[in-house]
Design an enzyme around this catalytic site. Structure first.
Site, PDB file in Angstrom:
ATOM      1  N   SER A   1      -2.777  -7.946   3.215  1.00 15.85           N
ATOM      2  CA  SER A   1      -3.303  -7.790   4.579  1.00 15.85           C
ATOM      3  C   SER A   1      -3.708  -9.143   5.141  1.00 15.85           C
ATOM      4  O   SER A   1      -3.803  -9.328   6.349  1.00 15.85           O
ATOM      5  CB  SER A   1      -4.513  -6.864   4.563  1.00 15.85           C
ATOM      6  OG  SER A   1      -4.209  -5.696   3.853  1.00 15.85           O
TER       7      SER A   1
ATOM      8  N   HIS B   1       0.840  -1.200   0.000  1.00 20.41           N
ATOM      9  CA  HIS B   1       0.000   0.000   0.000  1.00 20.41           C
ATOM     10  C   HIS B   1       0.880   1.257   0.000  1.00 20.41           C
ATOM     11  O   HIS B   1       0.619   2.225  -0.712  1.00 20.41           O
ATOM     12  CB  HIS B   1      -0.883   0.055   1.243  1.00 20.41           C
ATOM     13  CG  HIS B   1      -1.855  -1.075   1.375  1.00 20.41           C
ATOM     14  ND1 HIS B   1      -1.736  -2.060   2.316  1.00 20.41           N
ATOM     15  CD2 HIS B   1      -2.965  -1.379   0.659  1.00 20.41           C
ATOM     16  CE1 HIS B   1      -2.741  -2.915   2.206  1.00 20.41           C
ATOM     17  NE2 HIS B   1      -3.509  -2.538   1.200  1.00 20.41           N
TER      18      HIS B   1
HETATM   19  P1  AMP Z   1      -6.589  -3.521  -0.465  1.00 19.92           P
HETATM   20  O1  AMP Z   1      -6.392  -2.766   0.790  1.00 19.92           O
HETATM   21  O2  AMP Z   1      -6.224  -4.967  -0.367  1.00 19.92           O
HETATM   22  O3  AMP Z   1      -7.950  -3.293  -1.076  1.00 19.92           O
HETATM   23  O4  AMP Z   1      -5.540  -2.929  -1.506  1.00 19.92           O
HETATM   24  C1  AMP Z   1      -5.519  -1.566  -1.815  1.00 19.92           C
HETATM   25  C2  AMP Z   1      -4.611  -1.330  -2.988  1.00 19.92           C
HETATM   26  O5  AMP Z   1      -3.294  -1.755  -2.669  1.00 19.92           O
HETATM   27  C3  AMP Z   1      -5.036  -2.110  -4.252  1.00 19.92           C
HETATM   28  O6  AMP Z   1      -4.871  -1.288  -5.386  1.00 19.92           O
HETATM   29  C4  AMP Z   1      -4.073  -3.266  -4.250  1.00 19.92           C
HETATM   30  O7  AMP Z   1      -3.842  -3.822  -5.527  1.00 19.92           O
HETATM   31  C5  AMP Z   1      -2.816  -2.611  -3.693  1.00 19.92           C
HETATM   32  N1  AMP Z   1      -1.929  -3.632  -3.142  1.00 19.92           N
HETATM   33  C6  AMP Z   1      -2.255  -4.607  -2.258  1.00 19.92           C
HETATM   34  N2  AMP Z   1      -1.191  -5.408  -2.038  1.00 19.92           N
HETATM   35  C7  AMP Z   1      -0.186  -4.936  -2.803  1.00 19.92           C
HETATM   36  C8  AMP Z   1       1.172  -5.335  -3.026  1.00 19.92           C
HETATM   37  N3  AMP Z   1       1.693  -6.392  -2.424  1.00 19.92           N
HETATM   38  N4  AMP Z   1       1.925  -4.613  -3.879  1.00 19.92           N
HETATM   39  C9  AMP Z   1       1.404  -3.530  -4.519  1.00 19.92           C
HETATM   40  N5  AMP Z   1       0.138  -3.101  -4.356  1.00 19.92           N
HETATM   41  C10 AMP Z   1      -0.654  -3.793  -3.506  1.00 19.92           C
END
Ligand code: AMP
Length: 309
Positions: A215, A64
């Site tokens: 997460s 993130h």
């Molecule tokens: P989330 O909180 O899981 O909905 O993720 C929020 C944003 O963070 C989304 O655009 C995800 O694709 C990105 N994201 C989550 N994990 C990663 C990671 N390991 N590397 C890069 N971006 C990530």
């Protein structure tokens, strides 16, 4: 603007420890109301500032934070939202168990130089209730892979991203390649909305052993955490086999599926090689391809992907 503020801080007498803490706190605004964020952004836009936005569901990690860093480099103002969107959870127990770590998240965002944290309540985002009366239709792109294993997930994701885009109206939207299908759908959404927002897709951040940061990783047992890096190893194998050019695409997918199925405790949902723009099954070696996989480890669902060419 952000830089100027930092220079001013530096030329002042160094503040006492407590004051320093408060000063740091003051650097990031925490906003929960839509009208307040719109007011803030109206002022920023009026003075010609470009707005970068990274929507998240919190329990933040370096993946993130890499979006925040990219936004800091690209835009003048960086906004991060934390909203655990109930409408994109097809499994209610997954929503219930979704980690919440507000204090830690605020600290990480402040350190990363985020300007505004938007943290709306469910009622603020969905004042008329969460029912989606006019779901957008992206056809196959929403139905395949994740769409097949998590029915309704993308409809909920699109519902909240559209609402967030309407509220923030960012110049740049930062999303991770980690959620490959999600970023493709959001790209289509932006086109359908005729929005001027530019989608910036950021590379997947990984742990040292290759496991894609998520997460959900913190919910893995020690044993399962130990075998989880196998996912990336197998994706790398697919990339290597593809580049060697000896095996047919179908055979590569079969071999990789078999390798994941053989991992103790791992349940394979899918391992697929698809066109990287349409997610249609791969037909030719010379089209742009991506390998995508989803597995379950002790009930925790993990996804990952790799571009093959
Ligand atoms: P989330 O909180 O899981 O909905 O993720 C929020 C944003 O963070 C989304 O655009 C995800 O694709 C990105 N994201 C989550 N994990 C990663 C990671 N390991 N590397 C890069 N971006 C990530």
């Amino acid at each position: 603007m952000k830089r100027t503020a930092k220079i001013i801080t530096k030329t002042r007498k160094p503040p006492k420890k407590e004051e320093a803490k408060l000063l740091k706190h003051a650097e990031m605004k925490i906003i929960t109301q839509i009208k307040d964020i719109q007011q803030n952004l109206y002022e920023a836009r009026k003075s010609g500032k470009k707005i970068g936005f990274a929507p998240t569901m919190g329990a933040l990690h370096d993946g993130h934070i890499s979006l925040i860093q990219k936004s800091n480099k690209t835009a003048d103002i960086t906004i991060c939202s934390i909203f655990v969107n109930p409408t994109q959870f097809n499994d209610p127990s997954d929503l219930k168990k979704y980690p919440i770590k507000v204090k830690e998240d605020i600290n990480l965002l402040q350190k990363a130089g985020c300007d505004i944290l938007f943290m709306p309540a469910v009622i603020e985002m969905y004042p008329q209730g969460t029912k989606n009366h006019n779901p957008r239709d992206f056809g196959f792109l929403c139905q395949t892979l994740e769409g097949e294993f998590r029915p309704g997930h993308f409809e909920g994701m699109v519902q909240v991203v559209e609402r967030l885009l309407d509220i923030v109206q960012p110049d740049y939207l930062f999303m991770g390649q980690k959620d490959y299908q999600q970023q493709l759908i959001v790209g289509r959404l932006i086109k359908q909305m005729k929005s001027k927002t530019r989608l910036v897709v950021c590379p997947i951040k990984r742990e040292k052993d290759g496991l894609a940061m998520s997460s959900r990783n913190m919910r893995l047992s020690q044993k399962n955490r130990g075998v989880a890096p196998e996912i990336y190893k197998v994706l790398r194998l697919a990339q290597k086999l593809f580049r060697q050019g000896k095996l047919r695409i179908g055979d590569i997918a079969e071999r990789c599926s078999g390798q994941l199925k053989a991992v103790k405790g791992m349940e394979l949902e899918y391992f697929e090689i698809r066109n990287s723009l349409t997610l249609q099954p791969a037909r030719r070696r010379n089209e742009k391809l991506v390998a995508l996989t989803a597995v379950r480890l002790g009930g925790i669902r993990l996804i990952d992907n790799i571009l093959l060419n």
